[in-house]
Design a protein around this motif. Structure first.
Motif, mmCIF file in Angstrom:
data_model
loop_
_atom_site.group_PDB
_atom_site.id
_atom_site.type_symbol
_atom_site.label_atom_id
_atom_site.label_comp_id
_atom_site.label_asym_id
_atom_site.label_seq_id
_atom_site.Cartn_x
_atom_site.Cartn_y
_atom_site.Cartn_z
ATOM 1 N N GLY A 242 29.029 79.866 60.477
ATOM 2 C CA GLY A 242 29.791 79.006 61.371
ATOM 3 C C GLY A 242 30.497 77.904 60.600
ATOM 4 N N TRP A 243 31.289 77.152 61.336
ATOM 5 C CA TRP A 243 32.022 76.034 60.753
ATOM 6 C C TRP A 243 31.193 74.765 60.882
ATOM 7 N N VAL A 244 31.150 74.002 59.804
ATOM 8 C CA VAL A 244 30.301 72.810 59.726
ATOM 9 C C VAL A 244 31.171 71.562 59.630
ATOM 10 N N ARG A 245 30.868 70.569 60.460
ATOM 11 C CA ARG A 245 31.591 69.293 60.406
ATOM 12 C C ARG A 245 30.720 68.157 59.881
ATOM 13 N N GLY A 246 29.417 68.440 59.696
ATOM 14 C CA GLY A 246 28.504 67.437 59.169
ATOM 15 C C GLY A 246 27.224 68.089 58.683
ATOM 16 N N VAL A 247 26.575 67.431 57.715
ATOM 17 C CA VAL A 247 25.354 67.981 57.121
ATOM 18 C C VAL A 247 24.282 66.901 57.082
ATOM 19 N N GLU A 248 23.098 67.242 57.600
ATOM 20 C CA GLU A 248 21.912 66.412 57.399
ATOM 21 C C GLU A 248 21.157 67.008 56.212
ATOM 22 N N LEU A 249 20.996 66.217 55.157
ATOM 23 C CA LEU A 249 20.481 66.729 53.895
ATOM 24 C C LEU A 249 19.236 65.954 53.478
ATOM 25 N N GLY A 250 18.271 66.661 52.903
ATOM 26 C CA GLY A 250 17.069 66.025 52.376
ATOM 27 C C GLY A 250 16.991 66.167 50.870
ATOM 28 N N LEU A 251 16.821 65.051 50.157
ATOM 29 C CA LEU A 251 16.771 65.051 48.695
ATOM 30 C C LEU A 251 15.607 64.205 48.199
ATOM 31 N N ASP A 252 15.140 64.505 46.986
ATOM 32 C CA ASP A 252 14.097 63.691 46.375
ATOM 33 C C ASP A 252 14.614 62.303 46.013
ATOM 34 N N ASP A 253 15.872 62.211 45.578
ATOM 35 C CA ASP A 253 16.466 60.940 45.179
ATOM 36 C C ASP A 253 17.830 60.790 45.855
ATOM 37 N N PRO A 254 17.837 60.428 47.135
ATOM 38 C CA PRO A 254 19.115 60.336 47.849
ATOM 39 C C PRO A 254 20.038 59.250 47.295
ATOM 40 N N ALA A 255 19.469 58.180 46.735
ATOM 41 C CA ALA A 255 20.304 57.107 46.195
ATOM 42 C C ALA A 255 21.130 57.595 45.013
ATOM 43 N N ALA A 256 20.534 58.429 44.152
ATOM 44 C CA ALA A 256 21.272 58.951 43.002
ATOM 45 C C ALA A 256 22.400 59.872 43.453
ATOM 46 N N PHE A 257 22.133 60.699 44.453
ATOM 47 C CA PHE A 257 23.177 61.587 44.968
ATOM 48 C C PHE A 257 24.322 60.768 45.554
ATOM 49 N N ARG A 258 23.982 59.756 46.334
ATOM 50 C CA ARG A 258 25.015 58.927 46.955
ATOM 51 C C ARG A 258 25.816 58.177 45.904
ATOM 52 N N ALA A 259 25.144 57.661 44.878
ATOM 53 C CA ALA A 259 25.853 56.929 43.816
ATOM 54 C C ALA A 259 26.801 57.851 43.070
ATOM 55 N N ALA A 260 26.366 59.092 42.808
ATOM 56 C CA ALA A 260 27.221 60.045 42.089
ATOM 57 C C ALA A 260 28.456 60.371 42.892
ATOM 58 N N LEU A 261 28.305 60.620 44.190
ATOM 59 C CA LEU A 261 29.448 60.986 45.022
ATOM 60 C C LEU A 261 30.366 59.794 45.251
ATOM 61 N N GLU A 262 29.808 58.646 45.621
ATOM 62 C CA GLU A 262 30.658 57.489 45.911
ATOM 63 C C GLU A 262 31.311 56.952 44.661
ATOM 64 N N GLY A 263 30.618 57.001 43.525
ATOM 65 C CA GLY A 263 31.223 56.543 42.273
ATOM 66 C C GLY A 263 32.426 57.368 41.891
ATOM 67 N N ASP A 264 32.323 58.685 42.082
ATOM 68 C CA ASP A 264 33.448 59.564 41.762
ATOM 69 C C ASP A 264 34.598 59.332 42.703
ATOM 70 N N ASN A 265 34.300 59.206 44.000
ATOM 71 C CA ASN A 265 35.374 59.011 44.973
ATOM 72 C C ASN A 265 36.083 57.680 44.770
ATOM 73 N N ALA A 266 35.336 56.677 44.270
ATOM 74 C CA ALA A 266 35.952 55.370 44.033
ATOM 75 C C ALA A 266 36.915 55.422 42.851
ATOM 76 N N ASP A 267 36.640 56.331 41.908
ATOM 77 C CA ASP A 267 37.504 56.445 40.738
ATOM 78 C C ASP A 267 38.779 57.228 41.011
ATOM 79 N N ARG A 268 38.828 57.920 42.117
ATOM 80 C CA ARG A 268 39.978 58.790 42.377
ATOM 81 C C ARG A 268 41.053 58.035 43.136
#
Length: 268
Positions: A242-268
């Protein structure tokens, strides 16, 4: 379920139940019960091996036609085997592959896992203790040997089950986010335009909902991040797509994942 596939489920239940009842009730001694079980299970095992071989042939054909190997094998197993047996075989193979992959794994900076947690480590230790204790207390050499072989193999499968999320972590790549559920590739989100929000962990079950939300909890059954791409993406979880418009995700270190994604998006 077609008639010949019912046989794959009915035969082991009848043979195991019959041999157990004959042994417990005293109708036959242990050697005769063992011979009865082998006589009933021999043809059944041959049928299982032949059916799995046919599923492998189908998966090779699909792989040559351009499909990824694992989805092709999984689809072929569910096509020719009863669903419980197909589930057991695919999960067992995934565990064995994960054990091998764990030995040669080289983690990368883009890997973000959702492991099984400390409870699973306790279960693993308890199984090891049980294997050692039963080996000491079982008085019959043949039964002890069978127990050791089956128990050792089961331990490898258990280690593989623990290793699957380690060898198939979610990945933050330069152009996309790759999301896994066990050995299955579920979805790929574009990295540009995908927002991420951290949330209070809550217990959830993996699901691809009708409203377009994909739920991928970690090994402890918790989600702690919300991902929202700027456009719907295609996802596959289990037998559903199916088509997905949002994801609920579980991670061991969610802060690191968020920092990696937001840091990259801020540089673009």
């Amino acid at each position: 379920m077609s008639g010949w596939r019912r046989v794959l489920v009915i035969v082991p239940v009848v043979s195991l139940g019959g041999a157990a009842m004959a042994l417990v009730s005293g109708l036959v001694p242990w050697p005769h019960a063992w011979a009865l079980l082998l006589a009933a299970e021999g043809p059944h095992l041959g049928l299982v091996v032949g059916t799995v071989g046919y599923a492998t042939v189908l998966s090779v054909r699909r792989w040559r036609a351009g499909q990824r190997w694992w989805p092709a094998f999984r689809r072929s197993c569910y096509q020719v085997l009863p669903a419980p047996l197909a589930w057991a075989i695919t999960r067992e193979l995934a565990s064995l592959v994960a054990v091998g992959a764990l030995l040669r794994r080289r983690p990368s900076a883009g890997d973000h896992g959702g492991g099984r947690g400390r409870v699973f480590a306790v279960v693993l230790a308890a199984v090891v203790v049980e294997l050692v204790v039963l080996h000491q207390v079982i008085p019959w050499p043949v039964v002890r040997l069978v127990h050791d072989v089956v128990g050792g193999y089961s331990l490898i499968i258990l280690v593989g089950y623990w290793a699957v999320p380690l060898t198939r972590p979610h990945q933050v790549l330069p152009d996309r986010l790759v999301l896994w559920s066990g050995p299955e590739l579920v979805a790929e989100l574009p990295r540009r335009g995908t927002t991420v929000a951290q949330r209070v962990p809550r217990r959830r079950r993996a699901a691809l909902a009708e409203d377009g939300w994909l739920v991928l909890p970690n090994g402890r059954g918790l989600t702690n991040l919300v991902l929202q791409p700027d456009r719907p993406v295609r996802a596959r979880l289990g037998g559903r797509t199916g088509w997905v418009r949002g994801v609920e995700l579980g991670l061991d270190d969610p802060a690191a994942f968020r920092a990696a994604l937001e840091g990259d998006n801020a540089d673009r």
